[in-house]
Enzyme design. Structure first.
Site, PDB file in Angstrom:
ATOM      1  CB  SER A 141      -0.969  -0.136   1.164  1.00 25.53           C
ATOM      2  OG  SER A 141      -1.745  -1.152   1.280  1.00 25.53           O
TER       3      SER A 141
ATOM      4  CG  ASP B 140     -14.766  -0.429   0.504  1.00 25.88           C
ATOM      5  OD1 ASP B 140     -14.572  -1.754   0.107  1.00 25.88           O
ATOM      6  OD2 ASP B 140     -14.050  -0.064   1.752  1.00 25.88           O
TER       7      ASP B 140
ATOM      8  CG  ASP C  60     -10.193  -3.201   1.537  1.00 36.20           C
ATOM      9  OD1 ASP C  60     -10.528  -1.916   0.866  1.00 36.20           O
ATOM     10  OD2 ASP C  60      -9.410  -3.219   2.664  1.00 36.20           O
TER      11      ASP C  60
ATOM     12  CG  HIS D 171     -11.750   0.710   4.411  1.00 36.91           C
ATOM     13  ND1 HIS D 171     -10.741   0.745   5.148  1.00 36.91           N
ATOM     14  CD2 HIS D 171     -11.261   0.047   3.288  1.00 36.91           C
ATOM     15  CE1 HIS D 171      -9.726  -0.036   4.725  1.00 36.91           C
ATOM     16  NE2 HIS D 171     -10.026  -0.498   3.815  1.00 36.91           N
TER      17      HIS D 171
END
Lengths: 615, 379
Positions: free
Chosen positions: A326, A350, A365, A375
C-alpha cells in the site's frame, strides 16, 4: 732430455733447469692468457649483459602503498580508519630448516591449513629474500610469544601493515561496505601499477564505489638491497599520495537509532534528506562485522555468514526487492488526479471487495477479514489513503490500466536503480505490458492490474527506491539521485541531478493531507505511532504478501509459518509542512505495517527532536 | 720478459756494489718491491671488499707484518741449512698431520686444525713449504734427471702427507701440496714420457675417481661449474654472482668502493676467496691486468732467482715455490671467473686471512735465501 748423466753434474743440471724454467714460464704465460681471455670475455664482450644483471640485483623498486582514505559521517564521526595489523612472515633465504621452523611456529601460534596453503603458493613466486606472509592478524599475545622465541627462529619476521578497521563493526557494514583481500579476478582488473603493494580493495558499498578516490596513488622507492633483502639505502623516493578522506551524508546517531529500532528483526531502514538526496541512514539487519573481511575472513566464518537463513550479507536496503504494497497508494492517487480519472471528491463503493466487470473473482480488501465489510459505503481519496482502502485503488488501477500506472509511477524512481553511490543496487520491478512480454513472454491479464494497483503482484521495490519515492512526494515531484557521499577531502560534492515531474500543486496538497491522516486522524492506519508526537508527518503504511492467498481461504496470521508472514512497510516524510527527512522502513515477515511504523517513529524522533547541539 | 731480465741484474748489481742494507738483510729488493705493491693493492681492495671496515684492513695489515717478519727471518737462514733440516721438517710435518688425525679439532665436518695451548693452526700449511724442501733435498743428492727409482721415492714422499691431508678431508690443499712436490720433480727434469703417462693416467682415472673418491659436495661443485644456472640460488649462486660482479666491472670498473655487487653482499666470500671479483668489479679489466702484471713479475722474478741459484737444491725449491704461487693465482682467478670448480684457494696475498699470508711470505723468504746465496757467492 731423458738421457741419464753422470752423478751430480751441476752444469748439466743447470741446463736442464733452464729448459724446464722456460717450459714453466711458457705454461704460466699461456695459462694466464687463458685467464685473461676469460676476464676479457666477461668484462668486455658480455659487459652489457652483466651490467644489466647487476643493476637488477642491486636496485629494487619497492612500491609504497598509499594510506587508504578515511570515511566519516556528516558530523565527523570516524566510520572507517586504518590500523596496523601484525603479519608473520618468513624470509626463505634466512631459514635453514623450513619444515622445522614451520613446525615450531605452529606450536607457538595457530596456523590454519588455509594459511599454510596460501604460504606455500606464495613461496613459489617470491624471491628468496622477500618475506612471505604466513599469518595475519597476530594478537598481542602471539606477538609476545614470537618475540620471546625470536632467537630460535631466524628468518621469521613480524611486520605491521595498515589494514582497514571499522570501529563500529556491524552498524555501518551495509552502509559503507568493506574492503577485502584482492583476489585473482580483481587483480586482473585493477591497475597493476597502482595496486603494487596494496593487498586490499573495496569489495562492496562505498568502499568499492569510491575505490579510486579512497585508494590514492602508489608511491615508489628505489632501494639498494643486499642478497638478504635488507634495504641498505634509499636511492630515490616518490611518496605515495594517500587516498582522499571522504565524508558521507550518513548520521551516526540516526544510523544507530535505526539499527537499534530494528533490533533482532530482519529488515531495512533508509532515511533521505529530500532536499539534497543525501542518505542519512542506511541500515539492513542482520548485519555483520565488516572487520572480518578486512582482515581476511576465515572459511568457517564466511560459511556461517553465507549460509545463515537470515542472510546477513544481503543488503536489504538496496538489494532487497519487496512488493511495496500500500505504500504506493499516494503515488497511485497522484496518478489518478493527474490523469483526471478521479478528483478528491470522486467516491468508489466499498463492500470490502472488488470485482472486474464480467468476472466473478472477488478481489478482497484487507479490511474484510477484520470487519466483514468495507471501510465505508463510499470511499473518497483521503479516506482511501488514510485507511488504506484497497477497493478504491482496485477501481483506480483498472481505469488507469497497467501502462498508465507505469507511466505515472516511473517518475518516483520505481522500476529502475536509484543510482545511489553504492554497489549491488537492484532495480525492482514496475510492471507494464511491455515488461511482462519481455520478461515472461506472456500477455498482461486484467486481474494483474488490480494487484499492481495495491503494490502487489509483479511490482517490486527496494527500500532505497521507496525512500526516494517518498522524497519525491515530500518535494512535490523533485526526483533526486540519492547520495551517500557528501564531500571528498573537504570539498562538497555538487548537488545531484534533479528531475521534476509536472503535477498540479493542489494534487500534491490533497495527497499530502491524506498521508497526514494516516497518523494524525482517528481512523488512520498508523494512528498508534502518533501518540505524543510533537510534530506532524505524512506517511503511508504497507503490508505485502509473501505468499499468495488462495481464493476463499481465510488468512490466519498465527498459522502461517514465520517466514511466510507478511512484510511490514512504512514510508513517511516529516515535518509535514517543511519536510527534512524521508524514511522507508521494511520489516521482513513483520506481519504488517504495525511492525514497521514504530521503527520509523524512532528514526524521525531522533532526527527531528534532537537538540541543536547534537548537530 | 726480455727487458725485465736485462734490467734486474743491473739493479741488484748496483745494490751489491755498496755493502747494502738489502744484502745484509738478505733481501731481494725487486721481489720485495713487487710484494709491497701487491700488499698495498690487496689492502685497498680488501677495504672495499670487507664493507669498508677499517678493522678488517688493520687485522690483515697485522698478518702482513707477521708475514714480512716471517719472510725476513726465513731469508736469514742459509739455504744449505734448510737442505739439512728438510728431512726433519718433513718428519715433523707428517707427525703433526698424524696428530691432527687423532687429536685434531674440526669445523664444518673437516678435521684440519691442531689446538696447542689455545693457538690453532693447520699443519697442512707447514707442508706447503716442507714438501718442496723435502723432495728437493731427496733429489739434490741423486743423479739428474731423476731415474725411475728416484721418481718413485719422490712420489712416495709426496703421497704420504697428501693422503693424510686428503683424509681430513681437504682435497684442495692435498692437491696443492702434491703439486708443490711434483713441481720439484718436474723442475729436476722428469722425463716427458713420465709426464705424458701421468696425464693419460689422470684422464683414465677420472671416471673411477668420480665414482669412488669424490665426495658429493665436490661433485656438486664440478656440476655447478658446468651449469651454474641449474642451481641459481644454491651452489650456482656464488659463481653467478661473481661472474656478474666481474662482468659488470667492464674495462674501467665501477670505481673503488662503488662495486655494487660486492658492496651489497650479493657476492659471497667477497673478502676472502672471491675478492678478485670485487677487484674486477671496482677496477675493471684494467685492475685485473695490473694485478696479473704484478703476479707475473713476481713469478718471473721467482724463476729468475731459481735460474740464477747456485745450487740444484736452491733452483728446485725456488722453481717449485714459484710454480705453487702461480697455481694459487691461476686456480683462484679461474674458479671465481667460473673456469674451474670452486675450491678453497685464496687469491695469494690479497684474500683476507692470516695463515696463507704467513705461509706465502715465509715461502718468499726461502726464495730470498736462494737469491742471497747466489749473490753471496758472487761477492
Amino acid at each position: 732430455m731423458a738421457q741419464h748423466i753422470p752423478f751430480r753434474d751441476p752444469g748439466q743440471a743447470i741446463g736442464i733447469y733452464g729448459a724446464r724454467t722456460l717450459v714453466a714460464v711458457l705454461i704460466v704465460l699461456s695459462l694466464l692468457a687463458i685467464i685473461l681471455l676469460r676476464y676479457y670475455d666477461l668484462q668486455i664482450n658480455d659487459y652489457e649483459t652483466y651490467r644489466t644483471q647487476s643493476e637488477r640485483n642491486r636496485v629494487q623498486l619497492q612500491p609504497l602503498p598509499p594510506k587508504r582514505g578515511l570515511i566519516y559521517d556528516r558530523n565527523g564521526v570516524l566510520l572507517a580508519d586504518n590500523r596496523p595489523s601484525h603479519i608473520l612472515s618468513i624470509v626463505r633465504e634466512r631459514v635453514t630448516d623450513l619444515e622445522g621452523t614451520l613446525a615450531e611456529l605452529q606450536a607457538l601460534v595457530p596456523i590454519s591449513g588455509a594459511d599454510l596453503e596460501n604460504f606455500q603458493q606464495k613461496l613459489q613466486r617470491r624471491r628468496p629474500y622477500e618475506p612471505v606472509p604466513l599469518r595475519f592478524r597476530l594478537t598481542e599475545e602471539e606477538r609476545a610469544l614470537l618475540a620471546v622465541n625470536r632467537h630460535r627462529l631466524p628468518g621469521v619476521t613480524v611486520d605491521a601493515q595498515l589494514v582497514r578497521h571499522y570501529p563500529h563493526g556491524e552498524l555501518f557494514a551495509h552502509a559503507i561496505g568493506y574492503v577485502g583481500r584482492i583476489n585473482e579476478q580483481e587483480s586482473q582488473q585493477l591497475d597493476e601499477r597502482n595496486y603494487r603493494g596494496t593487498f586490499h580493495v573495496g569489495k562492496v558499498g562505498v568502499e568499492n564505489f569510491y575505490e579510486n578516490m579512497l585508494h590514492g596513488e602508489v608511491g615508489y622507492q628505489n632501494v639498494e638491497t643486499n642478497a638478504h633483502g635488507r634495504v641498505l639505502r634509499v636511492l630515490e623516493r616518490h611518496d605515495p599520495v594517500p587516498g582522499a578522506d571522504v565524508t558521507l551524508h550518513l548520521d551516526f546517531d540516526l544510523q544507530k537509532t535505526a539499527f537499534e529500532a530494528l533490533g533482532e528483526q530482519r529488515g531495512a531502514v533508509v532515511a533521505i534528506d529530500p532536499k539534497t538526496g543525501g542518505v542519512l541512514a542506511l541500515v539492513s539487519t542482520p548485519g555483520f562485522d565488516a572487520n572480518l573481511f578486512a582482515n581476511g575472513i576465515s572459511g568457517a566464518d564466511y560459511s556461517l555468514l553465507r549460509d545463515s537463513p537470515d542472510m546477513p550479507l544481503f543488503n536489504r536496503a538496496v538489494q532487497g526487492q519487496y512488493p511495496p504494497g500500500s505504500t504506493i497508494k499516494p503515488m497511485m492517487a497522484m496518478a489518478g488526479l493527474g490523469s483526471g480519472l478521479v478528483t478528491t471528491e470522486t467516491t468508489v463503493p466499498d463492500p470490502g471487495w472488488y470485482r472486474l466487470p464480467g468476472n466473478s473473482r472477488r478481489y478482497r480488501d484487507w479490511i474484510l477479514k477484520i470487519r466483514g465489510t468495507g471501510h465505508a459505503p463510499h470511499v473518497a481519496l483521503e479516506m482511501a489513503i488514510a485507511e488504506s482502502c484497497d477497493t478504491y485503488f482496485y477501481d483506480l488501477a483498472r481505469r488507469l490500466t497497467i501502462d498508465g500506472m507505469h507511466e505515472y509511477l516511473q517518475h518516483y524512481g520505481l522500476g529502475e536503480r536509484t543510482g545511489l553511490d553504492t554497489t549491488n543496487e537492484r532495480p525492482g520491478v514496475l510492471p507494464s505490458t511491455d515488461w511482462k512480454r519481455d520478461a515472461m513472454g506472456q500477455p498482461w491479464y486484467p486481474g494483474e492490474t488490480l494487484s499492481a494497483g495495491i503494490g502487489q503482484g509483479y511490482m517490486l521495490a527496494t527500500p532505497m527506491q521507496l525512500a526516494v519515492a517518498t522524497a519525491v512526494l515530500a518535494t512535490r515531484g523533485e526526483q533526486r539521485v540519492p547520495r551517500l557521499l557528501r564531500s571528498i577531502a573537504g570539498e562538497a560534492q555538487s548537488p545531484p541531478l534533479v528531475t521534476t515531474m509536472a503535477a498540479n500543486d493542489e494534487h500534491w496538497t490533497a495527497v499530502h493531507q491524506a498521508m497526514r491522516a494516516v497518523v494524525h486522524s482517528p481512523r488512520g492506519t498508523a494512528r498508534k505511532i502518533g501518540q505524543g508526537m510533537p510534530y506532524e508527518i505524512a506517511s503511508k503504511t504497507g503490508t505485502s504478501q509473501v505468499i499468495g492467498i488462495a481464493q476463499n481461504a481465510v488468512y490466519i496470521e498465527e498459522e502461517v509459518a514465520e517466514r511466510h508472514r507478511n512484510h511490514g512497510l512504512f514510508i513517511a516524510f516529516a515535518p509535514y509542512e517543511a519536510p527534512v527527512i524521508a524514511v522507508a522502513v521494511i520489516i521482513e515477515n513483520g506481519g504488517g505495517a504495525s511492525a514497521a511504523s514504530p521503527v520509523a517513529r524512532k528514526v524521525l524522533d531522533s532526527w527531528l527532536l534532537r537538540s541543536p547541539a547534537d548537530g | 720478459m726480455g727487458d725485465y731480465v736485462r734490467q734486474l741484474p743491473e739493479a741488484s748489481a748496483d745494490l751489491a756494489r755498496r755493502p747494502s742494507l738489502a744484502l745484509r738483510l738478505h733481501i731481494d729488493v725487486p721481489l720485495l718491491l713487487l710484494l709491497l705493491m701487491l700488499t698495498c693493492f690487496g689492502l685497498i681492495v680488501l677495504y672495499s671488499a670487507s664493507g669498508t671496515q677499517l678493522g678488517a684492513v688493520v687485522r690483515q695489515g697485522q698478518y702482513f707484518v707477521v708475514g714480512y717478519v716471517a719472510m725476513i727471518v726465513a731469508a736469514q737462514i742459509d739455504l744449505q741449512r734448510y737442505q739439512r733440516w728438510a728431512p726433519w721438517f718433513y718428519l715433523l710435518g707428517v707427525g703433526l698431520l698424524l696428530a691432527v688425525m687423532f687429536v685434531g679439532v674440526g669445523a664444518k665436518g673437516a678435521q684440519r686444525w691442531l689446538d696447542i695451548g689455545g693457538f690453532r693452526f693447520q699443519p697442512s700449511e707447514i707442508l706447503k713449504l716442507v714438501m718442496p724442501l723435502a723432495v728437493a733435498w731427496y733429489l739434490a743428492s741423486r743423479a739428474l734427471p731423476p731415474r725411475f727409482s728416484s721418481v718413485a721415492a719422490c712420489l712416495a714422499l709426496i703421497a704420504l702427507p697428501s693422503a693424510l691431508i686428503l683424509s681430513q678431508p681437504d682435497l684442495g690443499t692435498a692437491l696443492l701440496i702434491a703439486a708443490s712436490g711434483l713441481f720439484v720433480v718436474f723442475m729436476a727434469g722428469l722425463s716427458w714420457r713420465y709426464i705424458g703417462g701421468v696425464v693419460v693416467a689422470v684422464f683414465l682415472s677420472a671416471w673411477p675417481a668420480w665414482i669412488y673418491v669424490l665426495k658429493d659436495y665436490q661433485k656438486q661443485r664440478i656440476l655447478t661449474l658446468l651449469n651454474p644456472e641449474s642451481d641459481k640460488l644454491g651452489a650456482g649462486w656464488n659463481i653467478i654472482q661473481s661472474k656478474t660482479a666481474i662482468g659488470s666491472g667492464g674495462w674501467e670498473g665501477k670505481g673503488w668502493l662503488n662495486g655494487t655487487q660486492s658492496q651489497l653482499d650479493f657476492l659471497p666470500e667477497s673478502h676472502t676467496d672471491f675478492i678478485i671479483a670485487v677487484l674486477a668489479e671496482e677496477f675493471g679489466l684494467r685492475g685485473v691486468l695490473a694485478l696479473m702484471g704484478i703476479y707475473l713479475l713476481i713469478i718471473l722474478r721467482g724463476f729468475w732467482i731459481g735460474f740464477t741459484a747456485s745450487t740444484i737444491f736452491g733452483r728446485m725449491v725456488a722453481g717449485s715455490l714459484t710454480l705453487t704461487f702461480f697455481v694459487y693465482v691461476f686456480v683462484n682467478m679461474g674458479m671465481v671467473a667460473g673456469l674451474l670448480p670452486v675450491v678453497g684457494v685464496p687469491l695469494p696475498l690479497v684474500s683476507a686471512g692470516g695463515t696463507s699470508v704467513v705461509t706465502l711470505m715465509a715461502g718468499f723468504g726461502l726464495l730470498m735465501a736462494a737469491s742471497t746465496e747466489q749473490r753471496g757467492l758472487l761477492h
